[in-house]
Scaffold this active site. Structure first.
Site, mmCIF file in Angstrom:
data_model
loop_
_atom_site.group_PDB
_atom_site.id
_atom_site.type_symbol
_atom_site.label_atom_id
_atom_site.label_comp_id
_atom_site.label_asym_id
_atom_site.label_seq_id
_atom_site.Cartn_x
_atom_site.Cartn_y
_atom_site.Cartn_z
ATOM 1 N N CYS A 206 40.005 61.089 45.314
ATOM 2 C CA CYS A 206 40.566 59.895 44.660
ATOM 3 C C CYS A 206 40.421 59.943 43.142
ATOM 4 O O CYS A 206 41.066 59.166 42.437
ATOM 5 C CB CYS A 206 39.904 58.637 45.190
ATOM 6 S SG CYS A 206 39.938 58.528 46.974
ATOM 7 N N HIS B 176 40.617 52.697 40.308
ATOM 8 C CA HIS B 176 41.091 53.234 41.585
ATOM 9 C C HIS B 176 41.101 52.101 42.607
ATOM 10 O O HIS B 176 40.140 51.337 42.724
ATOM 11 C CB HIS B 176 40.160 54.371 42.024
ATOM 12 C CG HIS B 176 40.389 54.799 43.435
ATOM 13 N ND1 HIS B 176 41.656 55.008 43.952
ATOM 14 C CD2 HIS B 176 39.518 55.038 44.446
ATOM 15 C CE1 HIS B 176 41.545 55.366 45.222
ATOM 16 N NE2 HIS B 176 40.266 55.387 45.543
ATOM 17 N N ASN C 147 44.432 51.972 50.002
ATOM 18 C CA ASN C 147 43.864 53.043 49.181
ATOM 19 C C ASN C 147 44.753 54.278 49.322
ATOM 20 O O ASN C 147 44.795 54.896 50.380
ATOM 21 C CB ASN C 147 42.438 53.318 49.668
ATOM 22 C CG ASN C 147 41.759 54.446 48.902
ATOM 23 O OD1 ASN C 147 42.390 55.153 48.120
ATOM 24 N ND2 ASN C 147 40.469 54.614 49.144
HETATM 25 O O1 UT7 Z 1 38.677 56.120 47.789
HETATM 26 C C1 UT7 Z 1 37.307 56.196 48.080
HETATM 27 C C2 UT7 Z 1 37.098 56.025 49.544
HETATM 28 N N1 UT7 Z 1 36.376 55.013 50.114
HETATM 29 C C3 UT7 Z 1 35.931 53.811 49.663
HETATM 30 O O2 UT7 Z 1 36.068 53.409 48.564
HETATM 31 C C4 UT7 Z 1 35.251 52.985 50.671
HETATM 32 C C5 UT7 Z 1 34.000 52.310 50.163
HETATM 33 N N2 UT7 Z 1 33.469 51.412 51.178
HETATM 34 C C6 UT7 Z 1 34.070 50.271 51.521
HETATM 35 O O3 UT7 Z 1 35.106 49.924 50.981
HETATM 36 C C7 UT7 Z 1 33.391 49.395 52.543
HETATM 37 O O4 UT7 Z 1 32.137 49.935 52.828
HETATM 38 C C8 UT7 Z 1 34.207 49.254 53.862
HETATM 39 C C9 UT7 Z 1 35.424 48.393 53.609
HETATM 40 C C10 UT7 Z 1 34.609 50.603 54.390
HETATM 41 C C11 UT7 Z 1 33.360 48.554 54.905
HETATM 42 O O5 UT7 Z 1 32.921 47.299 54.420
HETATM 43 P P1 UT7 Z 1 31.385 46.885 54.535
HETATM 44 O O6 UT7 Z 1 31.276 45.519 54.009
HETATM 45 O O7 UT7 Z 1 30.578 47.956 53.857
HETATM 46 O O8 UT7 Z 1 31.170 46.865 56.075
HETATM 47 P P2 UT7 Z 1 30.127 47.695 56.951
HETATM 48 O O9 UT7 Z 1 30.486 49.130 56.977
HETATM 49 O O10 UT7 Z 1 28.753 47.323 56.497
HETATM 50 O O11 UT7 Z 1 30.411 47.097 58.364
HETATM 51 C C12 UT7 Z 1 30.182 45.718 58.673
HETATM 52 C C13 UT7 Z 1 30.614 45.472 60.112
HETATM 53 C C14 UT7 Z 1 30.110 46.525 61.091
HETATM 54 O O12 UT7 Z 1 29.751 45.876 62.280
HETATM 55 P P3 UT7 Z 1 28.197 45.579 62.605
HETATM 56 O O13 UT7 Z 1 27.536 46.918 62.612
HETATM 57 O O14 UT7 Z 1 27.725 44.682 61.510
HETATM 58 O O15 UT7 Z 1 28.278 44.923 63.958
HETATM 59 C C15 UT7 Z 1 31.324 47.392 61.335
HETATM 60 O O16 UT7 Z 1 31.298 48.011 62.591
HETATM 61 O O17 UT7 Z 1 32.034 45.509 60.217
HETATM 62 C C16 UT7 Z 1 32.429 46.392 61.269
HETATM 63 N N3 UT7 Z 1 33.722 46.971 60.939
HETATM 64 C C17 UT7 Z 1 34.898 46.367 61.233
HETATM 65 N N4 UT7 Z 1 35.188 45.222 61.842
HETATM 66 C C18 UT7 Z 1 36.477 44.874 61.963
HETATM 67 C C19 UT7 Z 1 33.990 48.139 60.318
HETATM 68 N N5 UT7 Z 1 35.328 48.313 60.201
HETATM 69 C C20 UT7 Z 1 35.899 47.219 60.763
HETATM 70 C C21 UT7 Z 1 37.237 46.812 60.936
HETATM 71 N N6 UT7 Z 1 37.479 45.641 61.528
HETATM 72 N N7 UT7 Z 1 38.282 47.559 60.501
#
Ligand code: UT7
Length: 311
Positions: free
Chosen positions: A112, A236, A266
């Site tokens: 990215c 980004h 993204n």
């Molecule tokens: O270009 C560079 C590439 N990547 C990035 O920039 C990504 C950087 N990271 C992020 O943007 C965030 O970490 C995410 C959007 C990927 C995730 O958000 P988060 O607030 O960090 O959520 P999390 O990973 O802590 O997950 C929270 C909960 C989890 O459930 P539990 O374990 O709390 O029960 C996940 O399983 O949300 C769950 N979850 C979802 N729920 C519904 C993860 N993905 C989803 C989904 N829909 N799509």
């Protein structure tokens, strides 16, 4: 002599994939996606459109906007992690298709942050007088390496392309400062396995919030400017929460940050140039405005530029 942007173009596929569509594919909700990422929909390229095709459309527009012919391009740099194939490069495919007969051509891989790496590479060739016009493209067809059964990643990514023609610009304009960096020890947090993207979202999130803020401040200082001199921020477009953290670090009001993540998700290397084109078209960037562009991604990699807009 400063290198700057003399032409811009973008292309996104027509097919829209909404959060409602994703609700039917994986266990997720529109509410979760909007509040955690800011994404409402993204564009997906069909089977008939590969990375080189997306690039071609954006490149054609940028060359036209620059008012030059393809024969006047000295080099083509394509930042992508989703090339049509490992080789020949997308850049060489474009060289032929555009008729850029004199151009050297290569792809570069910095995920990215790739478009930042591309612009900063182009700057060196232009400022040491080796080349005059360099076409820099950020492009991805991430849909082909997305696991559509994995809710952690399927909701995040989209396809698209953005292109700029870089060349010498008038005194005081163009790239004022830059920063590039990498930390290979973080490669395990974001990579492509045999087929698909794997991501440890939380780790990447923490890194991104820290690095985007720091790099933005660093390029402003290197350019001899202060936060209040910045007119517009193009981060980004990974996640609105990460973007907001950089905006707050620069103490900029909301309307001074580009936000296209809601429409396109993204798009990795394509997100900064697509946003640049959209903000210019919306009249939000004017000649002599100071822009900060900042990206981060798999590698881990990062890059930032402070630039005074105008030819
Ligand atoms: O270009 C560079 C590439 N990547 C990035 O920039 C990504 C950087 N990271 C992020 O943007 C965030 O970490 C995410 C959007 C990927 C995730 O958000 P988060 O607030 O960090 O959520 P999390 O990973 O802590 O997950 C929270 C909960 C989890 O459930 P539990 O374990 O709390 O029960 C996940 O399983 O949300 C769950 N979850 C979802 N729920 C519904 C993860 N993905 C989803 C989904 N829909 N799509």
């Amino acid at each position: 002599m400063n290198a700057g942007v003399i032409g811009i173009g973008r292309y996104v596929p027509e097919k829209v994939l909404t959060n409602a569509d994703l609700e039917k594919m994986v266990d997720t909700s529109d509410e979760w996606i909007r509040t955690r990422t800011g994404i409402e929909e993204r564009r997906i390229a069909g089977d008939d459109m590969n990375t080189s095709d997306l690039s071609y459309e954006a490149a054609k527009a940028a060359i036209k906007d620059a008012g030059i012919s393809a024969e006047e391009i000295d080099m083509i740099l394509v930042a992508t992690v989703t090339p049509d194939q490992p080789f020949p490069s997308v850049a060489t495919m474009l060289q032929e298709r555009l008729g850029a007969k004199r151009a050297a051509a290569m792809d570069l891989s910095a995920a990215c942050a790739g478009f930042m790496y591309g612009m900063i590479t182009a700057k060196q060739f232009i400022e040491n007088n080796a080349y005059k016009h360099i076409l820099v493209i950020g492009v991805e067809k991430l849909s082909k390496i997305t696991d559509w059964n994995d809710r952690n990643t399927a909701v995040l990514f989209g396809d698209g392309a953005g292109a700029v023609v870089m060349g010498p610009v008038s005194e005081g304009r163009g790239i004022l400062s830059f920063e590039l960096g990498a930390d290979g020890s973080g490669g395990k947090h974001l990579f492509q396995d045999d087929s698909y993207i794997y991501m440890n979202g939380r780790e990447v999130f923490k890194f991104a919030v820290r690095q985007m803020g720091e790099s933005s401040i660093n390029v402003i200082e290197k350019a001899g400017l202060k936060k209040e001199d910045v007119d517009f921020l193009i981060p980004h477009q990974a996640n609105i929460r990460i973007m907001e953290a950089s905006r707050q670090r620069l103490e900029l009001p909301e309307e001074k940050m580009s936000k296209t993540v809601n429409k396109y998700g993204n798009t990795s290397a394509a997100s900064i140039p697509i946003s640049l084109v959209e903000e210019l078209e919306a009249g939000k960037i004017k000649d002599d405005d100071v822009l900060v562009m900042v990206g981060f991604g798999g590698g881990l990699t990062w890059g930032a530029i402070a630039l005074r807009w105008g030819r």
